[in-house]
Design a protein around this motif. Structure first.
Motif, PDB file in Angstrom:
ATOM      1  N   LYS A 158      10.140   5.609  -5.616  1.00  0.00           N
ATOM      2  CA  LYS A 158       9.316   5.279  -6.779  1.00  0.00           C
ATOM      3  C   LYS A 158      10.116   4.530  -7.842  1.00  0.00           C
ATOM      4  CE  LYS A 158       6.182   8.239  -8.215  1.00  0.00           C
ATOM      5  NZ  LYS A 158       5.505   9.476  -8.662  1.00  0.00           N
ATOM      6  N   SER A 159      11.405   4.828  -7.943  1.00  0.00           N
ATOM      7  CA  SER A 159      12.237   4.155  -8.946  1.00  0.00           C
ATOM      8  C   SER A 159      12.480   2.685  -8.602  1.00  0.00           C
ATOM      9  CB  SER A 159      13.581   4.876  -9.092  1.00  0.00           C
ATOM     10  OG  SER A 159      14.391   4.686  -7.940  1.00  0.00           O
ATOM     11  N   LYS A 160      12.224   2.287  -7.364  1.00  0.00           N
ATOM     12  CA  LYS A 160      12.494   0.919  -6.922  1.00  0.00           C
ATOM     13  C   LYS A 160      11.219   0.117  -6.660  1.00  0.00           C
ATOM     14  CE  LYS A 160      16.328   2.827  -4.213  1.00  0.00           C
ATOM     15  NZ  LYS A 160      17.220   3.083  -5.322  1.00  0.00           N
ATOM     16  N   VAL A 161      10.051   0.741  -6.851  1.00  0.00           N
ATOM     17  CA  VAL A 161       8.790   0.092  -6.478  1.00  0.00           C
ATOM     18  C   VAL A 161       8.646  -1.273  -7.148  1.00  0.00           C
ATOM     19  CG1 VAL A 161       6.294   0.217  -6.798  1.00  0.00           C
ATOM     20  CG2 VAL A 161       7.529   2.179  -5.883  1.00  0.00           C
ATOM     21  N   GLU A 162       8.884  -1.355  -8.447  1.00  0.00           N
ATOM     22  CA  GLU A 162       8.705  -2.610  -9.180  1.00  0.00           C
ATOM     23  C   GLU A 162       9.600  -3.715  -8.624  1.00  0.00           C
ATOM     24  OE1 GLU A 162       9.118  -4.310 -13.769  1.00  0.00           O
ATOM     25  OE2 GLU A 162       9.123  -2.150 -13.383  1.00  0.00           O
ATOM     26  N   LEU A 163      10.851  -3.389  -8.337  1.00  0.00           N
ATOM     27  CA  LEU A 163      11.783  -4.393  -7.806  1.00  0.00           C
ATOM     28  C   LEU A 163      11.383  -4.832  -6.396  1.00  0.00           C
ATOM     29  CD1 LEU A 163      15.121  -2.823  -9.037  1.00  0.00           C
ATOM     30  CD2 LEU A 163      14.332  -5.126  -9.595  1.00  0.00           C
ATOM     31  N   LEU A 164      10.990  -3.883  -5.558  1.00  0.00           N
ATOM     32  CA  LEU A 164      10.603  -4.234  -4.184  1.00  0.00           C
ATOM     33  C   LEU A 164       9.349  -5.100  -4.178  1.00  0.00           C
ATOM     34  CD1 LEU A 164      11.271  -0.777  -2.462  1.00  0.00           C
ATOM     35  CD2 LEU A 164      12.641  -2.863  -2.248  1.00  0.00           C
ATOM     36  N   GLU A 165       8.391  -4.795  -5.044  1.00  0.00           N
ATOM     37  CA  GLU A 165       7.191  -5.636  -5.134  1.00  0.00           C
ATOM     38  C   GLU A 165       7.539  -7.030  -5.641  1.00  0.00           C
ATOM     39  OE1 GLU A 165       4.583  -3.304  -7.552  1.00  0.00           O
ATOM     40  OE2 GLU A 165       3.629  -2.343  -5.813  1.00  0.00           O
ATOM     41  N   GLN A 166       8.476  -7.102  -6.569  1.00  0.00           N
ATOM     42  CA  GLN A 166       8.920  -8.409  -7.073  1.00  0.00           C
ATOM     43  C   GLN A 166       9.546  -9.235  -5.950  1.00  0.00           C
ATOM     44  OE1 GLN A 166      11.628  -8.177 -10.402  1.00  0.00           O
ATOM     45  NE2 GLN A 166      12.000 -10.397 -10.435  1.00  0.00           N
ATOM     46  N   PHE A 167      10.349  -8.592  -5.103  1.00  0.00           N
ATOM     47  CA  PHE A 167      10.957  -9.295  -3.975  1.00  0.00           C
ATOM     48  C   PHE A 167       9.880  -9.810  -3.013  1.00  0.00           C
ATOM     49  CE2 PHE A 167      12.504  -9.279   0.403  1.00  0.00           C
ATOM     50  CZ  PHE A 167      13.590 -10.128   0.307  1.00  0.00           C
ATOM     51  N   LEU A 168       8.901  -8.967  -2.717  1.00  0.00           N
ATOM     52  CA  LEU A 168       7.839  -9.357  -1.788  1.00  0.00           C
ATOM     53  C   LEU A 168       7.021 -10.531  -2.316  1.00  0.00           C
ATOM     54  CD1 LEU A 168       6.557  -5.816  -0.712  1.00  0.00           C
ATOM     55  CD2 LEU A 168       7.862  -7.410   0.699  1.00  0.00           C
ATOM     56  N   ASN A 169       6.765 -10.536  -3.623  1.00  0.00           N
ATOM     57  CA  ASN A 169       5.870 -11.546  -4.200  1.00  0.00           C
ATOM     58  C   ASN A 169       6.577 -12.823  -4.639  1.00  0.00           C
ATOM     59  OD1 ASN A 169       3.533  -9.904  -3.950  1.00  0.00           O
ATOM     60  ND2 ASN A 169       4.135  -8.756  -5.766  1.00  0.00           N
ATOM     61  N   GLU A 170       7.857 -12.710  -5.020  1.00  0.00           N
ATOM     62  CA  GLU A 170       8.543 -13.864  -5.593  1.00  0.00           C
ATOM     63  C   GLU A 170       9.617 -14.462  -4.688  1.00  0.00           C
ATOM     64  OE1 GLU A 170      10.003 -12.898  -9.460  1.00  0.00           O
ATOM     65  OE2 GLU A 170       8.086 -12.054 -10.146  1.00  0.00           O
TER      66      GLU A 170
ATOM     67  N   HIS B  99       0.837  -1.205   0.000  1.00  0.00           N
ATOM     68  CA  HIS B  99       0.000   0.000   0.000  1.00  0.00           C
ATOM     69  C   HIS B  99       0.872   1.256   0.000  1.00  0.00           C
ATOM     70  CE1 HIS B  99      -3.155   2.839   1.025  1.00  0.00           C
ATOM     71  NE2 HIS B  99      -2.431   3.245   2.062  1.00  0.00           N
ATOM     72  N   LEU B 100       1.919   1.259   0.823  1.00  0.00           N
ATOM     73  CA  LEU B 100       2.826   2.400   0.866  1.00  0.00           C
ATOM     74  C   LEU B 100       3.564   2.567  -0.469  1.00  0.00           C
ATOM     75  CD1 LEU B 100       4.348   1.913   4.438  1.00  0.00           C
ATOM     76  CD2 LEU B 100       2.726   3.682   3.726  1.00  0.00           C
ATOM     77  N   LEU B 101       3.943   1.450  -1.091  1.00  0.00           N
ATOM     78  CA  LEU B 101       4.630   1.517  -2.380  1.00  0.00           C
ATOM     79  C   LEU B 101       3.704   2.065  -3.465  1.00  0.00           C
ATOM     80  CD1 LEU B 101       6.611  -1.864  -2.350  1.00  0.00           C
ATOM     81  CD2 LEU B 101       7.546   0.429  -2.035  1.00  0.00           C
ATOM     82  N   ASP B 102       2.435   1.678  -3.430  1.00  0.00           N
ATOM     83  CA  ASP B 102       1.480   2.144  -4.436  1.00  0.00           C
ATOM     84  C   ASP B 102       1.293   3.657  -4.371  1.00  0.00           C
ATOM     85  OD1 ASP B 102       1.092  -0.408  -5.374  1.00  0.00           O
ATOM     86  OD2 ASP B 102      -0.729  -0.774  -4.207  1.00  0.00           O
TER      87      ASP B 102
END
Length: 579
Positions: free
Chosen positions: A473-485, A462-465
């Protein structure tokens, strides 16, 4: 000084409420026969707050040349007003009791009981980050005596063993030893011995080498850390400084926003102590916060009336109920313009006038929120279901996007109603949701419980969104990938922080490999360009052109490839590093 014995000498004296009492003034006038004194003080001595020598400021200086009250300074923006919260820490079963009414030993024992002090420390640990904007500001905690200072210090260490809050204490022990006389057999509560241990802990925490034998050096270092409080160097900060009397007069720091009080204060001592918190720093700091764990309201009212010439306007921040009504009203105005978050996107198709309405409405909400959020009574549940913390963050993201859009337009030849709007962009940073904050949340995810882990991940996503920090913001995609994968594959005893660092490093290596293959370059060459950029702040253009020429690229192809290489090299570290 002999030549000036009979000459006309002018003395200009600051802090004259305390610097000119006692024997010094008498001795000065005894020697300088034609002395004339001009005094400055924010808290004059009147009949009501007169000391043992029986003299007032008027007795010392006779004529008042000018008056500039706190209400005037608040009005002119030179200092802030105060938000004062009085919190009850115990109940009397038969009748209300105040500190001033019953000074007896039984009441003192109640105030110094470990149960009461523990509740206060727990309250501070729970609320300090919220009150101080995620430790953007620091605090002083003033207590009645050195024995209590040491008790509080030990409780903070006991209840916060990981030192999430950096707490220390400072006091002079000689003047306080009489208070501790009956406790002298207990080394841990004897002032000098207790402070010895505090300084040892301090040395271990900050890598210093002080002792009570070099008290001035310790005092100077504590003062510097309190003044230099900085988000970028959290390990060097002092979050809470426990004092008895020190630092309550004369100490000025814009980053000091809060005074916790567990002692009796009155008259000029009260105003001076409160005034440590009201130095102007920016829009994130709307007033000085006073959290009183004793019932000193009557003393506060008396002091305010005395030093504001009976007019307390501007001295005190609005009470919670008043701000609650204002916050509710501003929320209603926002929802009338944009009933939900998605409706903000539609405004871009309706023109700048429509977007202007949203900007002004949310800015008004943001300004009140910045003031109300520090109150102990504030809870989001009071505003649900119409509004919530989640909605606030979502609207905050839309507001920041609008700001970025308008900012980018300023480089274009286009006039808009939004061009001159003050977005109060500093207010968006009140929670400091940045890379360090998110990394700390990820590192603290509970791997033992699937339920807790799921809740932690949802909060972080939620905070990343709704991220507004550019680096984050430049790292959001990578951090979400770490959380999910990656996170679901970790064992309960794995180090999440280390796993995240390894993931980011491996992702960076993969990105470099992919970019190198796409542009027919060696990984070594790309890494060299990254190193050059990090060291010199620019790439070596000639080396790039030579390499691209050797690969047989034409002029246009080389120009395009060079631009892509420079873009990649300049952003790679920012995207994949955790700093």
């Amino acid at each position: 000084m002999t030549p000036y014995h009979d000459r006309k000498v002018i003395f200009i004296e600051d802090e004259s409420h305390r610097s000119q009492m006692g024997e010094m003034r008498k001795n000065v006038n005894h020697w300088f026969k034609n002395a004339q004194h001009f005094g400055f003080t924010g808290t004059p001595i009147f009949q009501q707050n007169m000391g043992p020598d029986g003299r007032t400021t008027k007795d010392l200086y006779e004529n008042q040349l000018h008056q500039y009250l706190i209400r005037d300074a608040v009005r002119d923006g030179n200092v802030l007003g105060f938000s004062i919260q009085y919190l009850s820490t115990f109940e009397e079963t038969d009748h209300d009791i105040t500190d001033e009414q019953v000074p007896g030993i039984d009441t003192q024992e109640v105030y110094e009981s470990e149960e009461r002090l523990t509740k206060i420390v727990e309250h501070i640990l729970l609320n300090h980050s919220h009150i101080t904007k995620n430790k953007h500001y620091n605090a002083i905690f003033t207590v009645a005596n050195t024995r209590m200072a040491l008790k509080y210090y030990q409780l903070f260490r006991k209840l916060d063993p990981d030192h999430n809050l950096k707490v220390t204490t400072i006091f002079t022990w000689v003047a306080n030893e009489d208070d501790n006389e009956e406790h002298q057999k207990q080394d841990d509560v004897t002032s000098r011995m207790g402070l010895d241990q505090v300084v040892k802990d301090y040395n271990q925490m900050y890598g210093t080498d002080f002792s009570t034998d070099k008290f001035k050096d310790y005092f100077a270092d504590v003062s510097k850390r309190m003044r230099d409080h900085n988000d970028q160097t959290p390990t060097d900060n002092i979050d809470i400084l426990i004092v008895v009397n020190m630092f309550l007069t004369g100490f000025d720091s814009k980053r000091l926003s809060t005074l916790y009080v567990d002692k009796n204060l009155q008259w000029h001592g009260l105003i001076q102590a409160f005034s440590r918190t009201n130095r102007v720093e920016g829009k994130q700091k709307p007033f000085g916060n006073i959290i009183a764990y004793r019932n000193i309201k009557n003393k506060t009212d008396e002091a305010v009336a005395l030093f504001s010439d009976g007019d307390s306007s501007g001295f005190l921040a609005p009470d919670y109920d008043e701000l609650k009504d204002e916050f509710t009203d501003k929320i209603g105005q926002l929802l009338a313009v944009t009933p939900d978050v998605q409706s903000v996107d539609d405004l871009y198709n309706r023109g700048d006038d429509a977007l202007y309405e949203f900007v002004m409405a949310f800015r008004a909400v943001l300004r009140v929120y910045n003031r109300i959020r520090v109150y102990d009574d504030f809870e989001w549940v009071q505003y649900e279901p119409e509004f919530s913390d989640q909605l606030m963050e979502a609207f905050r993201g839309k507001y920041f996007t609008a700001y970025q859009t308008i900012y980018q337009r300023k480089t274009q030849e286009r006039v808009s109603i939004l061009d001159d709007v003050d977005f109060d962009i500093s207010l968006l940073e009140t929670d400091t949701i940045n890379v360090d904050y998110i990394v700390n949340l990820i590192s603290g995810i509970d791997l033992m419980s699937s339920t807790e882990r799921k809740q932690d991940i949802q909060k972080i996503e939620h905070l990343l969104d709704n991220a507004t920090n550019d680096q984050l913001k430049s790292k959001v995609e990578l951090l979400e990938q770490f959380l999910n994968e990656v996170l679901p594959t970790l064992d309960t005893d794995d180090d999440i922080g280390m796993s995240l660092s390894n993931f980011m490093a491996e992702s960076q290596r993969a990105a470099i490999k992919g970019f190198s293959q796409e542009h027919h370059l060696s990984e070594d060459f790309v890494n060299e360009q990254i190193s050059d950029y990090n060291f010199y702040g620019k790439t070596k253009d000639k080396e790039i052109i030579d390499k691209l020429s050797a690969n047989g690229l034409g002029f246009r192809e080389k120009r395009q490839a060079k631009r892509e290489i420079k873009d990649f090299v300049s952003t790679i570290d920012r995207k994949y590093s955790l700093s």
